[in-house]
Design an enzyme around this catalytic site. Sequence first.
Site, PDB file in Angstrom:
ATOM      1  CD  GLU A   1     -17.384   9.518-105.272  1.00 43.88           C
ATOM      2  OE1 GLU A   1     -17.637  10.101-106.200  1.00 43.88           O
ATOM      3  OE2 GLU A   1     -16.026   9.456-104.994  1.00 43.88           O
TER       4      GLU A   1
ATOM      5  CG  HIS B   1     -18.679   3.941-104.862  1.00 51.14           C
ATOM      6  ND1 HIS B   1     -17.661   3.273-105.890  1.00 51.14           N
ATOM      7  CD2 HIS B   1     -17.875   4.635-104.076  1.00 51.14           C
ATOM      8  CE1 HIS B   1     -16.528   3.942-105.390  1.00 51.14           C
ATOM      9  NE2 HIS B   1     -16.714   4.691-104.272  1.00 51.14           N
TER      10      HIS B   1
ATOM     11  CG  HIS C   1     -13.674   1.834-101.466  1.00 49.89           C
ATOM     12  ND1 HIS C   1     -13.358   2.531-100.494  1.00 49.89           N
ATOM     13  CD2 HIS C   1     -14.334   2.313-102.469  1.00 49.89           C
ATOM     14  CE1 HIS C   1     -13.725   3.923-101.100  1.00 49.89           C
ATOM     15  NE2 HIS C   1     -14.383   3.712-102.145  1.00 49.89           N
TER      16      HIS C   1
ATOM     17  CD  GLU D   1     -21.973 -17.013-109.679  1.00 47.60           C
ATOM     18  OE1 GLU D   1     -23.134 -17.561-109.468  1.00 47.60           O
ATOM     19  OE2 GLU D   1     -21.259 -16.717-108.685  1.00 47.60           O
TER      20      GLU D   1
HETATM   21  P1  13P Z   1     -18.438   9.667 -98.875  1.00 50.57           P
HETATM   22  O1  13P Z   1     -17.802   9.392 -97.742  1.00 50.57           O
HETATM   23  O2  13P Z   1     -18.575  11.085 -99.592  1.00 50.57           O
HETATM   24  O3  13P Z   1     -19.960   8.762 -99.368  1.00 50.57           O
HETATM   25  O4  13P Z   1     -17.184   8.883-100.146  1.00 50.57           O
HETATM   26  C1  13P Z   1     -16.865   7.789 -99.871  1.00 50.57           C
HETATM   27  C2  13P Z   1     -16.312   7.168-101.034  1.00 50.57           C
HETATM   28  O5  13P Z   1     -16.163   6.017-101.082  1.00 50.57           O
HETATM   29  C3  13P Z   1     -15.829   8.180-102.028  1.00 50.57           C
HETATM   30  O6  13P Z   1     -15.421   7.577-103.090  1.00 50.57           O
HETATM   31 ZN    ZN Z   2     -15.287   5.235-103.276  1.00 46.63          ZN
END
Ligand code: 13P
Ligand code: ZN
Length: 269
Positions: A115, A138, A140, A168
């Site tokens: 990414e 980034h 999840h 908040e």
């Molecule tokens: P990478 O292992 O390449 O960092 O990818 C993980 C990820 O969250 C892809 O969106």
């Molecule tokens: Zn990801």
Amino acid sequence: MKINEVPFIKEMCDTADNMYRLGWDERNGGNISYMIPETEVKKYFNPAKVIRVIPLGFDAKELVGKYFLVTGTGKYFKNVKACPEENLGLMRISSDGQNAELIWGYEGGGKFTSELPAHLMSHTVRLKADAENRVIMHTHPTNILAMTYVHDLDTKEFTHTLWQMSTECIVVFPDGVEVLPWMLCGTNEIGVATAEKMKESRVVVWALHGIYGAGKTLDETFGLIETVEKAASIYMLTAHLPRKNTITDDQLKMLAERFGVSYKEGILK
Ligand code: 13P
Ligand code: ZN
């Protein structure tokens, strides 16, 4: 000095560890890029010694000479703390903006996250908005991801719902969140689209995938995503129940005024 005593490496290890333990980063999910000033790099590494040159696959000319500590592709956040030299890399953007010059890390032949386009393109945009921006993160997070399955993906609707989910929120992310529809990840295209959204907000939600946050420090960026995720978790706990109470638009305006933040327009009535 041991590698995990280098302050910015220790910080990165601790952050990845926290994110893993919150359940945000299963397997190799998530990636972080942390811009390190050259003065800091020089205290612990020899920047004249380039271990490897890795092509970026896109143009990063606006970041020439800048150093980034970046998580490796396919690497697990779970393992970063125990073995930073395999899971992280410290790199400099080459003078033509086309390559990453590896100064330390990615031992065993690894490379930067898939990414990286979204990270570096977002750094470029956020640095124009705030010269002190140093982090793109980034991840999840479970509830924000769940919310993109059941909530309208309109940026204004999504932001309004999140702001209502805890007092908040409007203070922590007054610029709201921007939402991207599902796109193929790891591409330059999603990088361009993410960076475009980063012009408007420090938070970009990738529908059915995860979230991006930007900030000055790892702590601040982590806290930003943590707050959005907390709001999403309140939403997911309550969305299927009759709503008896809510934070009104007038109350949100009172909060913004009290805390002196200017919030994104077009969301409150
Ligand atoms: P990478 O292992 O390449 O960092 O990818 C993980 C990820 O969250 C892809 O969106
Ligand atoms: Zn990801």
